[in-house]
Structures are given as structure tokens and as C-alpha cells.
Design a protein around this motif. Sequence first.
Motif, PDB file in Angstrom:
ATOM      1  N   ALA A  77       0.820  -1.211   0.000  1.00 24.99           N
ATOM      2  CA  ALA A  77       0.000   0.000   0.000  1.00 24.99           C
ATOM      3  C   ALA A  77       0.856   1.264   0.000  1.00 24.99           C
ATOM      4  CB  ALA A  77      -0.940  -0.003   1.205  1.00 24.99           C
ATOM      5  N   GLY A  78       1.917   1.243   0.775  1.00 24.80           N
ATOM      6  CA  GLY A  78       2.786   2.406   0.816  1.00 24.80           C
ATOM      7  C   GLY A  78       3.376   2.731  -0.537  1.00 24.80           C
ATOM      8  N   MET A  81       0.608   4.196  -2.778  1.00 28.12           N
ATOM      9  CA  MET A  81       0.310   5.582  -2.410  1.00 28.12           C
ATOM     10  C   MET A  81       1.399   6.513  -2.904  1.00 28.12           C
ATOM     11  SD  MET A  81      -2.517   5.659  -1.006  1.00 28.12           S
ATOM     12  CE  MET A  81      -2.191   7.402  -0.944  1.00 28.12           C
ATOM     13  N   SER A 252       7.380  -9.675   6.884  1.00 28.39           N
ATOM     14  CA  SER A 252       7.148  -9.648   8.334  1.00 28.39           C
ATOM     15  C   SER A 252       7.059 -11.065   8.892  1.00 28.39           C
ATOM     16  CB  SER A 252       5.898  -8.842   8.657  1.00 28.39           C
ATOM     17  OG  SER A 252       4.778  -9.433   8.045  1.00 28.39           O
ATOM     18  N   ARG A 256       9.617 -12.581  11.621  1.00 20.83           N
ATOM     19  CA  ARG A 256       9.091 -13.155  12.844  1.00 20.83           C
ATOM     20  C   ARG A 256       9.635 -14.567  13.037  1.00 20.83           C
ATOM     21  NH1 ARG A 256       3.445 -11.667  13.077  1.00 20.83           N
ATOM     22  NH2 ARG A 256       3.319 -13.046  11.293  1.00 20.83           N
ATOM     23  N   ALA A 259      13.017 -14.180  14.422  1.00 17.68           N
ATOM     24  CA  ALA A 259      13.009 -13.684  15.795  1.00 17.68           C
ATOM     25  C   ALA A 259      12.596 -14.775  16.777  1.00 17.68           C
ATOM     26  CB  ALA A 259      12.075 -12.484  15.903  1.00 17.68           C
ATOM     27  N   GLU A 281      13.804  -0.126   6.740  1.00 16.70           N
ATOM     28  CA  GLU A 281      14.326   0.650   7.858  1.00 16.70           C
ATOM     29  C   GLU A 281      13.549   0.477   9.150  1.00 16.70           C
ATOM     30  OE1 GLU A 281      14.751   4.468   6.070  1.00 16.70           O
ATOM     31  OE2 GLU A 281      16.703   3.900   5.231  1.00 16.70           O
ATOM     32  N   GLU A 282      12.336   0.000   9.063  1.00 16.47           N
ATOM     33  CA  GLU A 282      11.571  -0.110  10.305  1.00 16.47           C
ATOM     34  C   GLU A 282      11.730  -1.469  10.984  1.00 16.47           C
ATOM     35  OE1 GLU A 282       7.658   0.721   8.980  1.00 16.47           O
ATOM     36  OE2 GLU A 282       7.100  -1.370   8.762  1.00 16.47           O
ATOM     37  N   VAL A 284      13.546  -4.371  13.243  1.00 12.42           N
ATOM     38  CA  VAL A 284      14.366  -4.296  14.453  1.00 12.42           C
ATOM     39  C   VAL A 284      15.836  -4.184  14.047  1.00 12.42           C
ATOM     40  CG1 VAL A 284      15.112  -5.513  16.520  1.00 12.42           C
ATOM     41  CG2 VAL A 284      12.704  -5.578  15.827  1.00 12.42           C
TER      42      VAL A 284
END
Lengths: 335, 335
Positions: A77-78, A81, A252, A256, A259, A281-282, A284
Motif C-alpha cells: 500500500a505504501g 500511495m 514480516s 518473525r 526472531a 528501515e523499520e 528491528v
Amino acid sequence: MGRGPTSKDVARLAGVSQSTVSYVMSGKRSISAETLRRVEEAMAALNYQPHAGARALAGSRTNTIAIVMPFASAYDAGQLMAFVEEFVLAARVHDYDVLLVTAEEGIEGLRRITGGRQCDAAVVMQVTAQDQRADLARTLDFPVIFIGVPEDTTGLACVDFDFEAAGRLLVEELADLGNTRLSVLGWGADSVDRDYNYIGRFARGVTGAAEAHRLPVDWHLAPAADGFAAVLDAGLHPDGGRTGIIMTAGLSGGMRALALRGLVPGRDADVVALCTEAEAEEQVVPLTAVSTQPRDVSRMVAERLFALIDAGRPAQEGVDIVTATLVRRASTGRA
Amino acid sequence: MGRGPTSKDVARLAGVSQSTVSYVMSGKRSISAETLRRVEEAMAALNYQPHAGARALAGSRTNTIAIVMPFASAYDAGQLMAFVEEFVLAARVHDYDVLLVTAEEGIEGLRRITGGRQCDAAVVMQVTAQDQRADLARTLDFPVIFIGVPEDTTGLACVDFDFEAAGRLLVEELADLGNTRLSVLGWGADSVDRDYNYIGRFARGVTGAAEAHRLPVDWHLAPAADGFAAVLDAGLHPDGGRTGIIMTAGLSGGMRALALRGLVPGRDADVVALCTEAEAEEQVVPLTAVSTQPRDVSRMVAERLFALIDAGRPAQEGVDIVTATLVRRASTGRA
DNA sequence: TTGTATGCGTTATCAT
DNA sequence: ATGATAACGCATACAA
């Protein structure tokens, strides 16, 4: 809803004929300084706005561009947009507005919009290898730019990100870091089924570079990446080798999975991704990544489209490619 | 670019008058079965599409709705896309298209679009407390729906999510879990400066519920949340108390701050958030959260807008509120 | 149930 | 340098 002032009202107030008002707006014939001033004052005084429909009817230009968007898609979506924003801004610079059409309407949407003369050109996103809209566009005599590359590009104007180079860059980065095998967490069966060309091109880039470096690759489809989890559980670096990880879709989920096993990118394994800069960049641990640049694509599309429109030529055949670059971050050892 | 068939062409082929073709399309007078069949066949044969501009001129309806979008904003892209998609789909059901206008154009954009009769109605998103566009809308005699609530709602039609209830629900959840103090990682100064009303309403919800439960609250602004980090470093549960965490903006930063200190939501502290469902679920520990429901808002906007358009009334004053609900996930102990 | 005629607000072609 | 005027394609009031 009041009818609003017309060019006739402006003309009356300025004491000129209606056609003069029209010519003041179009600049298509020379106007005396005095007349120009009076007309412009009258337009301002009445807060005059030309009627778009009447313009389209008489002038056969709508100053509108349709953009056919894939909403519920594999697209982020980003990214979407960012692409749209950049495009709308570019369009406004050329005095164009943007009409939104959902890809769900399919080929009929394109037909409706172009046939109804609601726009002067169209941008079609998320093109598949066998895209019916490509066939329609060829018969249309109407400027259309495709984002993505169908199999047969004859007579089409296409723009796309260099996914093949992206795949190559990621593999080479992992190879340079001394990895001896690759594990790819990539697009799921649903995307492949819908035949998005870019997935194939990315895979080709990966495969080509991996063969050149003699690195074995195993592929796992997101999000049901049981196989990927199995690789993690089996140990990433068996037999003295070293497994580098490439993530595309399912980022993601993949992060996960790492992690949950206490695996830290950049420490326990080199991880690279094809994702947006924001995503990279977002995390961890920020990811070394090749990012598609929706704004670059958007600018290239706009540039090409307005060149076509202004020149009045039919869409010039050919594929424009937006350069891929890799940005190193902490997820690979040497950041 | 060929001119395309007109209703006149259809009429000739069907052996009827042009007006009959028009009436077939509008359904505004009864047509014999035979005539109807011939006209429809002719339309199909010619692949006829009515000229949108001519329609707008003659009928003074464009069948287009403008949506004024805040691109580079505090809004989440996924939310925006979901809203827009849902709205476009709803619009198509009513045979409307959607024109995209950037909020960057400000009040002039609204004026241009409405004055030029490019649309029959407008949706304005991301409304601020003192929004100039609200004043314009009041003078416009043109259906406008606002998403967000300006300070003075006189004469305006507004729709918004129930941010106050959202704040209350989150606080109550933390209170029920036995927390004795709250730490809020929230919107940064830039958003507050631009005076987004919903931030204040959310804060009011938090404050009110916190007072009712006698819980002290400390606020930290994202993303420069040094204070938030300090709270984590100081120990979340001093003096036998228990600190519950609420996150709104700066979610990924906040989660990273926790992760870097080895703090696990749901184990070391109760964490709740105001975020999208997607965000809540893609965290390493899925978050108990209140999620704004862009699709619900969208449907409510569409419903209200088409009610207005169909009825031909001016926008009915009033604020519609979309219900807030909390979903429990693993980030709070009792999930 | 259908046809005729007018006007919507521009653009662009003739004129002058 | 400017004014009349004819399209543009459709909706609709008026006639039949």
C-alpha cells in the motif's frame, strides 16, 4: 446548486465578446494588454471556472488521466500511495487531473473510460504477462502506459522497475559476503498464478547470478512458508557452509520466524530483501535491501505520458526500465 | 484519435430518433419492447459509450465524485488505500467515478473542482479543527462530506471514527489488567501543530478514563521518544506498581525500543495500541488494539453521500461516528 | 409510445 | 486585435 458564472458572464462584465474570453484562456491569439487586463479582472471578480464538460465537448480534451489501480493486490500500500501521489502532483503541473479506476473493473473499465472520453490517456498498473488490457490498448488509438511488462510488448509503452537486476544485486551481495547457499522466501502461489511478470524477472535475476556464483538456491513461498521455517530449524549453516537469506514477499512473517528462533539478521545470518525503503528501515535490524522506487517509476511514467500527449503522437513503443540499487544496512555483516 | 460513435449513430442504426436513444439510457420514459431491443442491439454493435462531457453539459451531472486526499500525512498508507478502494467500489455501484485531488492543493483544489463542475460531490479527508475547507464548503451549496471533525460543524456533514471511545477502551483494558500507571507513546508535535482534531479526542478519551480509574499518565511524543526510552530504562514497574503501555503513532519505533531492551509485550508489560489491524497482527507479538476501520468509515461516507445525491438535498448537517472496538491479542496478559 | 427542436458552455472557424 | 457563429453530443421540454 447554482449554475455558476460562464464565459459569457465574464465577457459581459469585461465588455468583450465571449470568444475573446476563450482566447484569453487558451492564449491562442494575441490580445491587447488592455483587453487582457479587463478580462482577467472580470474572471477574478466572478471567481470564474471554465466548465470542464463543455471544454471536453468542444475541445475534445478532458485534461484528465485515468489510472487503473490494483487495490487488493500483491502491491504494498505504501508503494501504491507513493506512486499515486507523485503521479497526481506531476499531473497537476501539466494541469491534468487524475481519475481513479479499479483494476477489478478489468478490461471493461478501460473501455468505459476511454470510450466515454473521460480522459486523454491512461496508466495501467500491475500488468500481467498475458494482459487482456494490452490487447485492448493496441486497438485503441489512445495513449496508454503500462506499468509492468506483458509478454508481447509490440506497440505498447511500458515502464517498470529492473527486477532482474534487483535479483542479481541481492545474490551478488550475499555471494560477496561468503555465503555458500541461498534460501529465498518469496511470492506465494497466488501471485505466481496471476502471472505477474516481475516475479519471473526477479527469479531470473536470482537464478542467473546464483548459477554464475555456483550457489544452490532453495525457494519458499510466502506466507505458508513451512519450508522456510524448516530450513531455520535445520540450522542455517550446515557442513561448514553458510546460508544467505533473501526475502521478497512475506517479509514480516519471515522476520518473525527468525526472531522466534532467536536468530538476529547480520549476526546469525546475512539477510537481504526486496522491499520498500520504509520496510527495510523499520525492522528491528534494518535490512540491506533493493527497494523499488515507486516515485521514480511515477516520474518516468508521467514524463513519458506528457511527452506523448503534448506531441499528440500515439504511444511510442518500448520498455523503460527504472534502475535498481542496493542499500547496505545492518542485516548484512559488513554494514 | 477517432471520434467514436455518438447517440446519433446509434439512433440511425436502430432506425429511431436520437432522443429515443437518450431515453433508453435514462429510462425516463417508457419504451416499447421492440424499440428497446433494436436500440440496445445498435449500442452493442457500435460499442457505444456516451460522451461524459456532453452528458455533464446537457444534464449538469458528471457522475463523478472528488476525493481530497492527504498523501504525505500522518495517515497510514494501508488505511488510506483501504478507504479509497472501498469508496471507489461503492461509487461504481452507483455508477460514479472518482477523481483524485491532493490535499496539497488546499482550498484552491476544492474550488477548482467544484467550480469547474468536474464532480457532483466531494469527500474531504484529514480535516483539521480549523479547516478552511469547512468554511468554503458552507458557502458552496455543493454536497461535501468531511472525514474528521472541525471545531465548528455547523452546516457540515462529517463522518469520523470514535477516537474518544478508542482512548477510553484502551485505558480500561489496561486498568482491568491491574496496571497502576500508563505510559503513552503518541503523535508527535508536527501532527498536533496541524491540529488534527482526532488526536485531541483520543487524548480526551484516555485522560477521562484514566482519571476515572485514578491512573497517572505520562505522554511521550513519537518519533523522538527519548522520554519513552527513559521510562523503559527506569524500569516499568517501580514501587510495586505496574505500567501499562499505549502506542498510537511511532508504533514500530516503540516496539523496537521494547525489543532492544529484551522486553516482551504481554510478558513484561501490557501493551495496547491504536493502529491498523494489519499492524497489530504483524508484530512479533500481536497487539491488543483498537483499530480504525477505514472500510467502515468509507461505507458510511458513501451511504450518506449517495443518499444526499439521490435526494438532491443539500448536505445534511451532523456528525456520524464509526464505532470503536477493541480486539485482544497476545500483547496483554490474558489474551 | 415516439419524434422534433432547443440549449448546455466551450472551442475554433470565419469574418471584419 | 476582436466579434459573430457553427459545431461538439447529449438531455429534455414540447408536440404528436
